[in-house]
Design a protein around this motif. Structure first.
Motif, PDB file in Angstrom:
ATOM      1  N   ILE A 175      -5.658 -32.224  -6.345  1.00 55.85           N
ATOM      2  CA  ILE A 175      -5.102 -32.855  -7.550  1.00 55.85           C
ATOM      3  C   ILE A 175      -5.909 -32.454  -8.779  1.00 55.85           C
ATOM      4  O   ILE A 175      -5.342 -32.119  -9.832  1.00 55.85           O
ATOM      5  CB  ILE A 175      -5.076 -34.384  -7.385  1.00 55.85           C
ATOM      6  CG1 ILE A 175      -4.038 -34.788  -6.327  1.00 55.85           C
ATOM      7  CG2 ILE A 175      -4.756 -35.071  -8.714  1.00 55.85           C
ATOM      8  CD1 ILE A 175      -4.089 -36.257  -5.955  1.00 55.85           C
ATOM      9  N   LYS A 202       8.161 -39.632  -9.525  1.00 54.09           N
ATOM     10  CA  LYS A 202       6.712 -39.684  -9.522  1.00 54.09           C
ATOM     11  C   LYS A 202       6.270 -41.081  -9.102  1.00 54.09           C
ATOM     12  O   LYS A 202       6.973 -42.064  -9.317  1.00 54.09           O
ATOM     13  CB  LYS A 202       6.153 -39.335 -10.908  1.00 54.09           C
ATOM     14  CG  LYS A 202       6.615 -37.982 -11.428  1.00 54.09           C
ATOM     15  CD  LYS A 202       6.051 -37.673 -12.789  1.00 54.09           C
ATOM     16  CE  LYS A 202       4.638 -37.213 -12.736  1.00 54.09           C
ATOM     17  NZ  LYS A 202       4.127 -36.744 -14.045  1.00 54.09           N
ATOM     18  N   ILE A 240       0.402 -30.880 -12.692  1.00 58.21           N
ATOM     19  CA  ILE A 240       0.821 -32.273 -12.494  1.00 58.21           C
ATOM     20  C   ILE A 240       1.187 -32.914 -13.822  1.00 58.21           C
ATOM     21  O   ILE A 240       2.196 -33.634 -13.936  1.00 58.21           O
ATOM     22  CB  ILE A 240      -0.293 -33.065 -11.783  1.00 58.21           C
ATOM     23  CG1 ILE A 240      -0.450 -32.554 -10.345  1.00 58.21           C
ATOM     24  CG2 ILE A 240       0.009 -34.562 -11.784  1.00 58.21           C
ATOM     25  CD1 ILE A 240      -1.640 -33.139  -9.618  1.00 58.21           C
ATOM     26  N   GLN A 261       4.733 -32.085 -15.262  1.00 55.91           N
ATOM     27  CA  GLN A 261       5.938 -32.581 -14.590  1.00 55.91           C
ATOM     28  C   GLN A 261       6.331 -33.927 -15.188  1.00 55.91           C
ATOM     29  O   GLN A 261       6.046 -34.984 -14.623  1.00 55.91           O
ATOM     30  CB  GLN A 261       5.694 -32.710 -13.084  1.00 55.91           C
ATOM     31  CG  GLN A 261       5.193 -31.447 -12.428  1.00 55.91           C
ATOM     32  CD  GLN A 261       6.166 -30.282 -12.603  1.00 55.91           C
ATOM     33  OE1 GLN A 261       7.366 -30.430 -12.409  1.00 55.91           O
ATOM     34  NE2 GLN A 261       5.634 -29.128 -12.966  1.00 55.91           N
ATOM     35  N   LEU A 266       1.888 -38.829  -9.508  1.00 50.17           N
ATOM     36  CA  LEU A 266       2.099 -37.584  -8.764  1.00 50.17           C
ATOM     37  C   LEU A 266       3.577 -37.299  -8.538  1.00 50.17           C
ATOM     38  O   LEU A 266       4.346 -38.203  -8.169  1.00 50.17           O
ATOM     39  CB  LEU A 266       1.403 -37.662  -7.404  1.00 50.17           C
ATOM     40  CG  LEU A 266      -0.109 -37.902  -7.420  1.00 50.17           C
ATOM     41  CD1 LEU A 266      -0.646 -37.923  -6.003  1.00 50.17           C
ATOM     42  CD2 LEU A 266      -0.827 -36.831  -8.236  1.00 50.17           C
ATOM     43  N   TYR A 291      -3.449 -41.495 -10.467  1.00 49.23           N
ATOM     44  CA  TYR A 291      -2.641 -40.328 -10.812  1.00 49.23           C
ATOM     45  C   TYR A 291      -1.165 -40.671 -10.660  1.00 49.23           C
ATOM     46  O   TYR A 291      -0.786 -41.452  -9.783  1.00 49.23           O
ATOM     47  CB  TYR A 291      -2.977 -39.142  -9.906  1.00 49.23           C
ATOM     48  CG  TYR A 291      -4.429 -38.734  -9.939  1.00 49.23           C
ATOM     49  CD1 TYR A 291      -4.933 -37.934 -10.962  1.00 49.23           C
ATOM     50  CD2 TYR A 291      -5.313 -39.169  -8.948  1.00 49.23           C
ATOM     51  CE1 TYR A 291      -6.274 -37.573 -10.991  1.00 49.23           C
ATOM     52  CE2 TYR A 291      -6.644 -38.806  -8.969  1.00 49.23           C
ATOM     53  CZ  TYR A 291      -7.123 -38.008 -10.000  1.00 49.23           C
ATOM     54  OH  TYR A 291      -8.443 -37.655 -10.037  1.00 49.23           O
TER      55      TYR A 291
END
Length: 660
Positions: free
Chosen positions: A407, A424, A414, A417, A445, A443
Motif C-alpha cells: 500500500i 472503496k 491508490i 482511484q 482502498l 486507507y
C-alpha cells in the motif's frame, strides 16, 4: 484585619443576592421541571421501560445540558458585568476594598445562587423517587448523590470558567461569545486539524481520536450520556475539579493585574492580542482548507485556495475586532499575516513532503506483537463492546505487513482511484508493538483492483473472526427469523434451541469459509437471518440483528432443505413462471434504476422459460446494476415482478447467444 471576613464582604454578597437572586429562582424552577417533574410524568404513562433510566443523568439529559451550560454562564456574566462598564468599574474600584475581596465576594455570591437550587432540587427528587415504587430500586440514594455532586461540579466549572474568560475581555458580549468558543474550541480544533492531516498525510489515522473526541468537551461528554456511553469516571471528575480550581485562581490573578481602562476593549491584556489574532487566523484557515478539500474532491489547487482565503479573511476579521473598525487595509497591518504565511508554508511543505517519514514507516516483524486489519467502523463497534480484535498469529502478521508495504509503495495509484463507480472501503491497520504502543494507519482502498494483495489477508481466519456478524452470531438468540429477499412475503421462524444451535454452527462455518469474492463483491442475497435477543441488562426489552444469507452459503441452503424450511425461506424455481432479458448501457442512474425503462426504450428483449437457464440466472441475479449490460425481470406466479441485472461474467451462454 487578619480574619476570615478580610477575604470577602457580606455587604457585597447581600447586594448580589438582592440584585441577582432571580438567577437562583430560575435555576431552581428549571431543574425542578427537568428532573423531579419528569419522573412524575414517566410514572403516569401507561407504558414505561424503567430500566432505561439507569441514573439521574438520563432523565431529560438534553434539557439538563441546556440549563447546565447556560445559567451558570449567565451568572458569571452578570456578577462581574461591572468590569465591562467604564463608569461602573471606576466607581466600584474607588471603594476601599481590595480586588481580592471583591473577587471572592462575587464568587461566593455566585456559588450561593447556583448551588442552593441544586441542593433543593436534590431533596425534592429524593422524595419524588421514593414515591415511585418502580424507580426505588433503580435510582438509588447513591445515584442521587452522584448526580448532585456532578451537577454541582459542572455548574461551578462553568461559572469559574466564564469568570476567568471575563477577566480577559472588556465586553460582556465578547465574554459570552468567547466562553462558548473556548468550550468548543478544543474539540473543533482537534477535529479540523485531524481532518486536514488526513488528506495531507497518506494513511493518517483518526481512529483513536474518534473514540475519545467527546472527552475534549464537557458539553459533548454530557451529551454522550444520552447515547449510553460510559459514565463520568473518577479521572474525569478529578480533571474537572482541577480545572475548576485553576479557573478560580486564573480569574483571580488576571483580576489583580487587569487595567481598569481596558473596559469596552475586546481583549483586555496586550499579550493576549496576538494569541487572539493568530488563533482566529489559523481557525479560519483550516476551515477554509477543509471546505474546499471537500468541495474540490481533494484538488490541491482548491485546497491551497481555501487556506489562503481562510487565512486572509480570519486575519482581517481579527484585526477589525481588535481595532473596532473596518478601516484596517494598510500594508503595516498585514505584515503579521506575511510572517504567519511564511511559517505556515514551511510547515505545510514539511508535512506534505513527509519529512518525519510518517507515510512509509513500517514496524519490523520482531517489533510487532499483535495486529488488526479490517473495516474501521467495524473495529469501532467491536471496541465499544470490549472485544479482543488483535491477532498474534505470526503468519497473519506477516501477510498484513506485506500488504501494508504494498500500500505504501502504491500511494499514487491508490490516491488516483477516486471515481464514483470505484468501490472503496475504509481499512484500518493497527499494530500492537512489543513495548505496548499502538501504530495505526487508515486507507481507503479500491478493493477490486487489489484482489491479489488482499486475498491472503482477507481469506485468513483472524480477519473473518473480526467480522461484526461473527461476534453477533455468538450472542444467545431467542429465535431466528429467516426473511426472503424479493417481492413475495416469505419467512420461516425457528425457535427450537437445538435447531437454532445447529443453524448457527452452519452459518459460522460458512462465514469462516468465505472467499475474497464473497467478501468484497456486492451481490444480492437469498434473504437474511434475523436473530432476536434480550438487550444486555434489560429485563423486558428486546433487540434484533441481521445476518446476510449469501448465495454462496451452500451448506446453509442444504441444511434448510433437509429440515423442510427452504421452500418457505426464499424464492425458488417453484415461484417463477418466466423471465424477460434485455441489454442496456453499463452506465445507469442507480438511484432511478428501473429495468422496465429499458424494455420501454425499444431495446430487443427475449423471454426465458427454460428451467435450467432460469435457475442459473436466479443464482447469479443481483440488485446492483451498475456496470452490467444484461438486465432481467422475473415474473412470479402471483403476478409480481422482480427485476435486477446479471453480471456480464456470469450470464448463461443460452442468454448471451440470444443477443448475437
Amino acid at each position: 484585619m487578619p480574619s476570615k471576613k478580610s477575604f470577602f464582604r457580606s455587604g457585597i454578597i447581600k447586594q448580589d443576592l438582592r440584585q441577582h437572586g432571580w438567577i437562583s429562582i430560575v435555576y431552581f424552577i428549571c431543574l425542578l421541571f427537568t428532573v423531579p417533574l419528569e419522573l412524575l410524568q414517566l410514572a403516569s404513562r401507561d407504558y414505561v421501560i424503567y430500566e432505561d433510566y439507569k441514573n439521574y443523568m438520563m432523565i431529560n439529559p438534553d434539557v439538563q445540558v441546556l440549563f447546565l451550560f447556560s445559567i451558570p454562564i449567565a451568572a458569571g456574566l452578570l456578577l462581574f458585568r461591572y468590569l465591562q462598564n467604564e463608569a461602573a468599574v471606576d466607581m466600584v474600584h474607588s471603594l476601599p476594598i481590595r480586588r481580592e475581596t471583591l473577587y471572592v465576594s462575587h464568587i461566593i455570591s455566585g456559588l450561593l445562587l447556583l448551588i442552593i437550587p441544586i441542593l433543593l432540587t436534590s431533596c425534592v427528587t429524593f422524595f419524588v423517587t421514593n414515591s415511585i415504587e418502580e424507580f426505588q430500586s433503580i435510582l438509588t440514594l447513591s445515584e442521587l448523590f452522584s448526580w448532585t455532586g456532578l451537577i454541582i461540579l459542572l455548574t461551578c466549572m462553568m461559572f469559574f470558567f466564564t469568570v476567568a474568560v471575563g477577566m480577559m475581555t472588556g465586553m460582556s458580549s465578547a465574554q459570552g461569545i468567547l466562553t462558548y468558543i473556548f468550550l468548543f474550541l478544543p474539540i473543533a480544533m482537534v477535529t479540523m486539524v485531524s481532518y486536514n492531516l488526513s488528506f495531507l498525510l497518506f494513511g493518517y489515522s483518526t481512529f483513536f481520536l474518534d473514540e475519545k473526541i467527546e472527552y475534549l468537551s464537557p458539553f459533548f461528554r454530557f451529551i454522550g450520556i444520552m447515547g449510553e456511553t460510559k459514565p463520568f469516571s473518577i479521572l474525569e471528575i478529578t480533571i474537572y475539579t482541577i480545572l475548576t480550581i485553576c479557573c478560580f485562581f486564573i480569574g483571580l490573578g488576571l483580576y489583580k493585574v487587569r487595567q481598569l481602562e481596558k473596559a469596552t476593549d475586546v481583549i483586555a491584556f496586550p499579550f493576549l492580542r496576538p494569541v487572539f489574532k493568530y488563533g482566529v487566523t489559523f481557525c479560519c484557515m483550516i476551515v477554509g482548507g477543509s471546505y474546499f478539500s471537500a468541495a474540490g474532491a481533494l484538488n490541491w489547487n482548491w485546497i491551497i485556495f481555501g487556506y489562503v482565503c481562510g487565512a486572509v479573511i480570519g486575519y482581517a476579521v481579527a484585526e477589525m475586532i481588535l481595532q473596532k473598525t473596518w478601516r484596517i487595509f494598510q500594508f503595516r497591518v498585514f505584515t503579521g499575516l506575511i510572517v504567519y504565511s511564511a511559517i505556515f508554508i514551511i510547515i505545510l511543505f514539511s508535512i506534505k513532503n513527509d519529512f518525519i517519514n510518517y507515510e512509509n514507516k513500517l514496524p519490523r516483524m520482531e517489533q510487532i506483537s499483535e495486529v488488526y486489519f479490517g473495516n474501521k467502523y467495524s473495529m469501532q463497534e467491536l471496541s465499544r463492546n470490549d472485544a479482543d480484535v488483535y491477532s498474534h498469529s505470526k503468519l497473519y502478521i506477516q501477510d498484513v505487513r506485506n500488504l501494508h508495504e504494498y500500500i505504501t509503495q502504491q500511494k499514487d495509484f491508490i490516491e488516483s482511484q477516486n471515481g464514483e463507480e470505484m468501490y472503496k472501503e475504509d481499512i484500518l491497520i493497527s499494530y500492537r508493538l512489543n513495548n505496548g504502543k499502538l501504530m495505526t494507519r487508515e486507507y481507503s482502498l479500491p478493493m477490486q483492483l487489489m484482489k491479489g494483495q488482499l486475498k491472503p489477508v482477507m481469506e485468513a481466519e483472524p480477519y473473518k473472526r473480526n467480522l461484526p456478524e461473527f461476534f453477533q452470531l455468538h450472542d444467545k438468540a431467542l429465535s431466528i427469523n429467516i426473511v426472503a429477499n424479493g417481492p413475495v412475503q416469505k419467512n420461516v421462524m425457528i425457535t427450537d434451541p437445538n435447531e437454532m444451535k445447529e443453524l448457527s454452527e452452519v452459518i459460522e462455518k460458512e462465514l469462516l469459509s468465505q472467499s475474497l469474492e464473497d467478501l468484497i463483491t456486492p451481490t444480492s442475497s437469498w434473504g437474511y437471518f434475523e436473530f432476536a435477543r434480550k438487550q444486555p441488562d434489560q429485563q423486558h426489552q428486546y433487540e434484533s440483528y441481521n445476518l446476510e444469507w449469501k448465495k454462496s452459503y451452500d451448506e446453509v441452503t442444504s441444511w434448510l432443505d433437509e429440515h423442510g424450511y427452504l421452500e418457505d425461506a426464499r424464492i425458488t424455481m417453484k415461484d417463477i413462471v418466466k423471465a424477460e432479458v434485455t441489454k442496456g448501457p453499463k452506465k445507469i442512474n442507480k438511484d432511478m434504476y428501473d429495468v422496465d425503462e429499458f424494455f420501454k426504450q425499444g431495446e430487443q428483449f427475449f423471454t426465458i422459460t427454460d428451467t435450467k437457464v432460469l435457475e442459473e440466472a436466479l443464482q447469479n441475479f443481483t440488485d446492483y446494476p451498475d456496470g452490467h449490460t444484461y438486465h432481467i425481470k422475473f415474473i412470479l406466479k402471483d403476478g409480481s415482478e422482480w427485476y435486477g441485472s446479471l453480471p456480464d461474467e456470469h450470464v448463461p451462454n443460452e442468454i448471451s447467444d440470444l443477443f448475437r
